[in-house]
Design a protein around this motif. Structure first.
Motif, mmCIF file in Angstrom:
data_model
loop_
_atom_site.group_PDB
_atom_site.id
_atom_site.type_symbol
_atom_site.label_atom_id
_atom_site.label_comp_id
_atom_site.label_asym_id
_atom_site.label_seq_id
_atom_site.Cartn_x
_atom_site.Cartn_y
_atom_site.Cartn_z
ATOM 1 N N UNK A 1 0.828 -1.212 0.000
ATOM 2 C CA UNK A 1 0.000 0.000 0.000
ATOM 3 C C UNK A 1 0.862 1.261 0.000
ATOM 4 N N UNK A 2 1.917 1.277 0.816
ATOM 5 C CA UNK A 2 2.802 2.438 0.867
ATOM 6 C C UNK A 2 3.540 2.613 -0.457
ATOM 7 N N UNK A 3 3.964 1.488 -1.022
ATOM 8 C CA UNK A 3 4.692 1.536 -2.292
ATOM 9 C C UNK A 3 3.805 2.099 -3.403
ATOM 10 N N UNK B 1 4.090 5.611 -5.575
ATOM 11 C CA UNK B 1 4.136 5.588 -7.040
ATOM 12 C C UNK B 1 3.060 6.478 -7.637
ATOM 13 N N UNK B 2 1.882 6.533 -6.989
ATOM 14 C CA UNK B 2 0.810 7.401 -7.482
ATOM 15 C C UNK B 2 1.200 8.879 -7.370
ATOM 16 N N UNK B 3 1.982 9.196 -6.359
ATOM 17 C CA UNK B 3 2.433 10.578 -6.165
ATOM 18 C C UNK B 3 3.646 10.910 -7.023
ATOM 19 N N UNK B 4 4.149 9.894 -7.716
ATOM 20 C CA UNK B 4 5.319 10.118 -8.549
ATOM 21 C C UNK B 4 6.607 10.127 -7.767
#
Length: 401
Positions: free
Chosen positions: A227-229, A233-236
């Motif tokens: 989940x953290x990963x 990644x969604x935040x770039x």
């Protein structure tokens, strides 16, 4: 005046073969019925299947009757022959219920079976039967009085069949209180469960690995990591290539692909599609980690729960089978008896359906009211019996060698 001595004749014949009998007379026709003691059935000492017992809860009794042989009309009542299975070298005890007047039977003889006593009187309460050679065909032992039918037993073919099975213990979040009971991690106990359940069908479940294969999956830890990963990644943001703990890519892949299989309480979702997806994930992980062929007959024992609340009532699913694989949800604790539920799932592997109709067994031969039997393939019932037609299905399975 000549007085006729009332006597009884027992003869034995192979189905499709010849019958040998001694002609003697009896003043009054008699009826001899055979029963198995309740403890013998419960302990799986041998197989015994009688129509009068099996018909309880059956939706179509006339169709079920065809599984048995209507031997004769004796004293105005049909005599339906029970089925018995026993192994070579085994001695079993059957209870007798005798009606009619006779002095004593003639000697009971059959090349593959020994009867003790070999002569029955009206006071005889039990008879011992020993099998001393394989019965390759269905074998009918007839009881005759004055040349007329008085009773019979059908003996089931007893060439042993074998099912080779590997055994995997799956600990998900092993620090949780809901660990797997030590008894089911003991090969001796599993062998005991299988012997009791499969002995009537003359099937041996052979567990190939002395110690279970193990899959230790810190699911919660991997879930948080994933989940953290994904959030990073969604935040770039660049995700660190290293971590405070070693990441196993195979476990990471398994957890990622099965995260949607659980509800918010950590219980496996009570949905067929979801459970099957989880099973397939376990098989793939076990293939990678333990080098077990994907097509092996496998039993996975997990510490998971599988439950759902419906209309204010909790429902539990204790296991699921897909193809050659059975997965048990032993986290259900008070709602699962491993001694009966584990064999239930392995019987699914051998292509036996539930006793009641469901989506997976619409073409099954016979159906019963749900919870209305003592059969292993029923739900919420005392699982102690299997029937002759189920023995045949299991023995004909491609997994029974």
């Amino acid at each position: 005046m000549i007085v006729e001595t009332p006597m009884l004749t027992l003869t034995a014949r192979l189905v499709g073969g010849s019958t040998k009998s001694a002609r003697i007379t009896d003043k009054k026709r008699c009826r001899v019925e055979f029963k198995a003691a309740t403890h013998s059935i419960k302990n799986g000492e041998f197989g015994f299947d009688a129509y009068d017992d099996a018909k309880k809860g059956c939706l179509d009794k006339n169709a079920l009757k065809k599984e048995y042989e209507v031997y004769a009309d004796i004293n105005g009542k049909e005599y339906i022959v029970p089925w018995v299975s026993l192994r070579v070298g085994q001695t079993i005890v059957l209870d007798l219920k005798i009606k009619g007047n006779f002095a004593e039977t003639e000697k009971i003889e059959h090349p593959n079976l020994i009867f003790e006593p070999d002569k029955i009187s009206p006071k005889t309460k039990q008879i011992k039967v020993t099998c001393n050679a394989l019965l390759e065909k269905e074998t009918l032992v007839e009881v005759k009085a004055d040349g007329k039918p008085a009773g019979a037993i059908n003996f089931f073919p007893n060439t042993p069949k074998k099912v080779k099975l590997c055994w995997v213990v799956v600990e998900i979040n092993e620090d949780d209180e809901d660990g797997i009971n030590a008894s089911v991690q003991d090969k001796f106990m599993l062998d005991t469960y299988f012997k009791k359940a499969f002995n009537p069908a003359v099937i041996d479940i052979e567990i190939e690995n002395t110690e279970p294969y193990r899959l230790i999956i810190p699911y919660r830890q991997y879930q948080e990591y994933i989940n953290k990963k994904e959030k990073a990644e969604r935040k770039g943001e660049k995700w660190p290539s290293s971590s405070v703990w070693d990441i196993d890519p195979q476990i990471e892949s398994f957890v990622k692909s099965t995260m949607d299989c659980f509800d918010s309480n950590g219980s496996l979702k009570y949905i067929d599609k979801t459970r099957i997806k989880f099973v397939q994930g376990l098989v793939s992980l076990n293939t990678l980690k333990n080098d077990v062929e994907a097509n092996r007959v496998c039993l996975f024992l997990t510490n998971l729960k599988c439950e759902i609340e419906k209309d204010g009532t909790m429902k539990f699913n204790n296991g699921v089978t897909k193809g050659n694989v059975s997965v048990m949800f032993l986290g259900n604790k008070n709602y699962i008896d491993p001694a009966t539920e584990i064999p239930h799932e392995v019987m699914h592997v051998l292509e036996v359906g539930h006793t009641f109709q469901d989506d997976g067994n619409k073409s099954q031969k016979h159906f019963f009211y749900k919870t209305g039997t003592n059969n292993y393939m029923d739900y919420n019932n005392p699982k102690t019996t299997t029937w002759k037609w189920q023995w045949e299905i299991m023995r004909e399975s491609a997994n029974a060698l």
